[in-house]
Design a protein around this motif. Structure first.
Motif, PDB file in Angstrom:
ATOM      1  N   ASP A   1      23.595  24.291  39.961  1.00 14.69           N
ATOM      2  CA  ASP A   1      24.116  25.602  39.556  1.00 14.69           C
ATOM      3  C   ASP A   1      25.426  25.926  40.264  1.00 14.69           C
ATOM      4  O   ASP A   1      26.200  26.765  39.802  1.00 14.69           O
ATOM      5  CB  ASP A   1      23.091  26.692  39.872  1.00 14.69           C
ATOM      6  CG  ASP A   1      21.833  26.554  39.016  1.00 14.69           C
ATOM      7  OD1 ASP A   1      21.944  25.999  37.909  1.00 14.69           O
ATOM      8  OD2 ASP A   1      20.753  26.987  39.453  1.00 14.69           O
TER       9      ASP A   1
ATOM     10  N   ASN B   1      28.080  23.858  40.758  1.00 12.07           N
ATOM     11  CA  ASN B   1      29.289  23.293  40.143  1.00 12.07           C
ATOM     12  C   ASN B   1      29.211  23.225  38.612  1.00 12.07           C
ATOM     13  O   ASN B   1      30.016  22.553  37.977  1.00 12.07           O
ATOM     14  CB  ASN B   1      29.620  21.920  40.721  1.00 12.07           C
ATOM     15  CG  ASN B   1      28.455  20.934  40.625  1.00 12.07           C
ATOM     16  OD1 ASN B   1      27.394  21.269  40.102  1.00 12.07           O
ATOM     17  ND2 ASN B   1      28.659  19.740  41.127  1.00 12.07           N
TER      18      ASN B   1
ATOM     19  N   LEU C   1      29.664  25.660  35.441  1.00 13.96           N
ATOM     20  CA  LEU C   1      30.219  26.983  35.154  1.00 13.96           C
ATOM     21  C   LEU C   1      29.176  27.871  34.492  1.00 13.96           C
ATOM     22  O   LEU C   1      28.397  27.429  33.639  1.00 13.96           O
ATOM     23  CB  LEU C   1      31.454  26.857  34.261  1.00 13.96           C
ATOM     24  CG  LEU C   1      32.646  26.078  34.858  1.00 13.96           C
ATOM     25  CD1 LEU C   1      33.829  26.123  33.901  1.00 13.96           C
ATOM     26  CD2 LEU C   1      33.040  26.634  36.222  1.00 13.96           C
ATOM     27  N   GLU C   2      29.177  29.129  34.878  1.00 12.54           N
ATOM     28  CA  GLU C   2      28.179  30.087  34.407  1.00 12.54           C
ATOM     29  C   GLU C   2      28.204  30.222  32.887  1.00 12.54           C
ATOM     30  O   GLU C   2      29.263  30.255  32.253  1.00 12.54           O
ATOM     31  CB  GLU C   2      28.438  31.453  35.051  1.00 12.54           C
ATOM     32  CG  GLU C   2      27.360  32.480  34.775  1.00 12.54           C
ATOM     33  CD  GLU C   2      27.605  33.784  35.530  1.00 12.54           C
ATOM     34  OE1 GLU C   2      26.800  34.705  35.371  1.00 12.54           O
ATOM     35  OE2 GLU C   2      28.619  33.854  36.263  1.00 12.54           O
TER      36      GLU C   2
ATOM     37  N   SER D   1      27.606  28.150  30.624  1.00 14.16           N
ATOM     38  CA  SER D   1      28.105  27.007  29.851  1.00 14.16           C
ATOM     39  C   SER D   1      27.029  25.956  29.612  1.00 14.16           C
ATOM     40  O   SER D   1      27.218  25.052  28.807  1.00 14.16           O
ATOM     41  CB  SER D   1      29.293  26.352  30.574  1.00 14.16           C
ATOM     42  OG  SER D   1      28.869  25.684  31.757  1.00 14.16           O
ATOM     43  N   TYR D   2      25.901  26.079  30.303  1.00 14.03           N
ATOM     44  CA  TYR D   2      24.846  25.057  30.207  1.00 14.03           C
ATOM     45  C   TYR D   2      23.993  25.287  28.970  1.00 14.03           C
ATOM     46  O   TYR D   2      23.553  26.401  28.703  1.00 14.03           O
ATOM     47  CB  TYR D   2      23.968  25.104  31.463  1.00 14.03           C
ATOM     48  CG  TYR D   2      22.876  24.051  31.510  1.00 14.03           C
ATOM     49  CD1 TYR D   2      23.105  22.805  32.060  1.00 14.03           C
ATOM     50  CD2 TYR D   2      21.604  24.328  31.014  1.00 14.03           C
ATOM     51  CE1 TYR D   2      22.107  21.852  32.113  1.00 14.03           C
ATOM     52  CE2 TYR D   2      20.597  23.384  31.058  1.00 14.03           C
ATOM     53  CZ  TYR D   2      20.852  22.153  31.612  1.00 14.03           C
ATOM     54  OH  TYR D   2      19.865  21.199  31.660  1.00 14.03           O
TER      55      TYR D   2
ATOM     56  N   LYS E   1      29.979  22.885  31.185  1.00 16.16           N
ATOM     57  CA  LYS E   1      31.358  22.852  31.656  1.00 16.16           C
ATOM     58  C   LYS E   1      31.370  22.849  33.175  1.00 16.16           C
ATOM     59  O   LYS E   1      30.497  23.445  33.810  1.00 16.16           O
ATOM     60  CB  LYS E   1      32.143  24.050  31.125  1.00 16.16           C
ATOM     61  CG  LYS E   1      32.291  24.086  29.613  1.00 16.16           C
ATOM     62  CD  LYS E   1      33.059  25.328  29.163  1.00 16.16           C
ATOM     63  CE  LYS E   1      33.190  25.372  27.646  1.00 16.16           C
ATOM     64  NZ  LYS E   1      33.909  26.596  27.203  1.00 16.16           N
ATOM     65  N   THR E   2      32.353  22.178  33.733  1.00 18.88           N
ATOM     66  CA  THR E   2      32.503  22.145  35.183  1.00 18.88           C
ATOM     67  C   THR E   2      33.991  22.105  35.511  1.00 18.88           C
ATOM     68  O   THR E   2      34.833  21.939  34.619  1.00 18.88           O
ATOM     69  CB  THR E   2      31.786  20.920  35.786  1.00 18.88           C
ATOM     70  OG1 THR E   2      31.817  21.012  37.215  1.00 18.88           O
ATOM     71  CG2 THR E   2      32.441  19.624  35.341  1.00 18.88           C
ATOM     72  N   THR E   3      34.316  22.271  36.770  1.00 21.95           N
ATOM     73  CA  THR E   3      35.723  22.203  37.176  1.00 21.95           C
ATOM     74  C   THR E   3      36.165  20.746  37.253  1.00 21.95           C
ATOM     75  O   THR E   3      35.358  19.868  37.587  1.00 21.95           O
ATOM     76  CB  THR E   3      35.928  22.866  38.542  1.00 21.95           C
ATOM     77  OG1 THR E   3      35.089  22.220  39.506  1.00 21.95           O
ATOM     78  CG2 THR E   3      35.566  24.343  38.471  1.00 21.95           C
TER      79      THR E   3
END
Length: 338
Positions: free
Chosen positions: A139, A141, A143-144, A146-147, A233-235
């Motif tokens: 949780d 890494n 993005l909120e 987006s999962y 999504k992630t950075t």
């Protein structure tokens, strides 16, 4: 004609020695890595001219990855023994052919490649030990909001018996079609008799019983192991991943359950479906007649003479639901990065 047309053999020198008996980089081949390289780079029999000529087309192929895959194919005796006798869409053909050799056709970093669809060792053998993930996601890494998770259809998760068709060939004789039946080892004959039989036709290129059996095991394993897909999504910072890599994803969920619900009366007496004990509970709650939305808080419960109560007035005359979190940790194989 018996051996096929000469092509560039992209496997490593040592692998060519063991597979062909010589180190020649040009000659007949039964490896789909060489077939794919030929189809993508040759200007006459492939689409090399469309990709700017053989030299430019070769630069669009990850030959290092292809050499690793060639080692895997050689180790497991996965050979292509067939004919391409009509015009085809090259990319679609390779994509549909690759799984029959336990491989995936990928495009990563702007280059085409064939990679094993299962974990392998440095020597090309199928890996049977624990997988080391290329990266771990939690949780922290992801993005909120987006999962997302999508389960496969029920029929795509049912066990089955695999019937793999292949060709048996003998010199100066007509080829004979045979069928290799593969079933789960935990199913006896009576149990397997009730399962659906799914047929896989490899007769166009497979002439080896072991190849047919290995593919059947692969098909059964995919059905047993793959139950759902995820996307998130992630950075991009510190991200060094590509299609085919394995990642570990750990998430926390709070599924709703009627058994977690309850009410608190005006004097703090608690009525709940599940029996509550003397401790703190994380809850969401709504006070009757209140103009506020659902709130989150920690409710302290004390039990005396089998009666549960709370002394916190903010919970009086309210409905509540105990927050019950569960952790889920799974391995996934990356299919696409966008």
């Amino acid at each position: 004609l018996e051996e096929g047309i000469p092509v560039t053999r992209i496997s490593a020198t040592a692998d060519r020695e063991s597979h062909y008996g010589n180190s020649s980089q040009y000659g007949p081949s039964a490896l789909i890595t060489d077939l794919v390289f030929y189809m993508l780079t040759n200007a006459t029999g492939g689409i090399g001219s469309l990709l700017g000529g053989s030299a430019n087309a070769s630069a669009l192929i990850d030959q290092t990855e292809m050499q690793k895959t060639a080692k895997f194919l050689i180790k497991n005796n996965l050979r292509f023994n067939g004919v391409i006798g009509e015009q085809i869409n090259v990319r679609s053909y390779i994509s549909s052919l690759a799984p029959s050799f336990l491989c995936d056709f990928t495009l990563k970093n702007g280059k085409f490649s064939l990679i094993p669809a299962i974990p392998i060792t440095a020597t090309g053998n199928i890996k049977t030990t624990a997988i080391t993930p290329s990266q771990v996601f939690t949780d922290g890494n992801i993005l909120e909001d987006s999962y997302s998770m999508s389960y496969l259809n029920v029929q795509d998760r049912q066990p089955f018996v695999a019937a793999v068709r292949y060709r048996h060939e003998a010199k100066n004789q007509l080829p004979e079609e045979r069928v290799e039946i593969v079933k789960y080892k935990d199913f006896d004959d009576d149990s397997a008799a009730g399962l659906a039989v799914e047929t896989f036709d490899l007769t166009a290129f497979c002439t080896d019983q072991n190849h047919a059996r290995l593919f059947g095991k692969f098909a059964l394993a995919v059905r047993a192991v793959v139950t759902h897909t995820i996307s998130f999504k992630t950075t991009p910072y510190g991200l060094n991943l590509a299609p085919g890599d394995y990642i570990k994803v750990t998430t926390e969920a709070s599924p709703y359950s009627v058994a977690n619900n309850g009410t608190v009366s005006g004097d703090g007496t608690i009525t709940s479906v599940d029996t509550m004990t003397s401790r703190n509970y994380s809850v969401t709650y709504y006070q009757t007649g209140s103009e506020t939305d659902v709130q989150t808080g920690t409710m302290t419960v004390s039990v005396s003479n089998d009666v549960a109560k709370t002394s916190q007035s903010k919970f009086y005359n309210s409905f509540f639901s105990v927050i019950s979190s569960t952790n889920s940790s799974n391995f996934y194989k990356i299919q696409e990065i966008t």
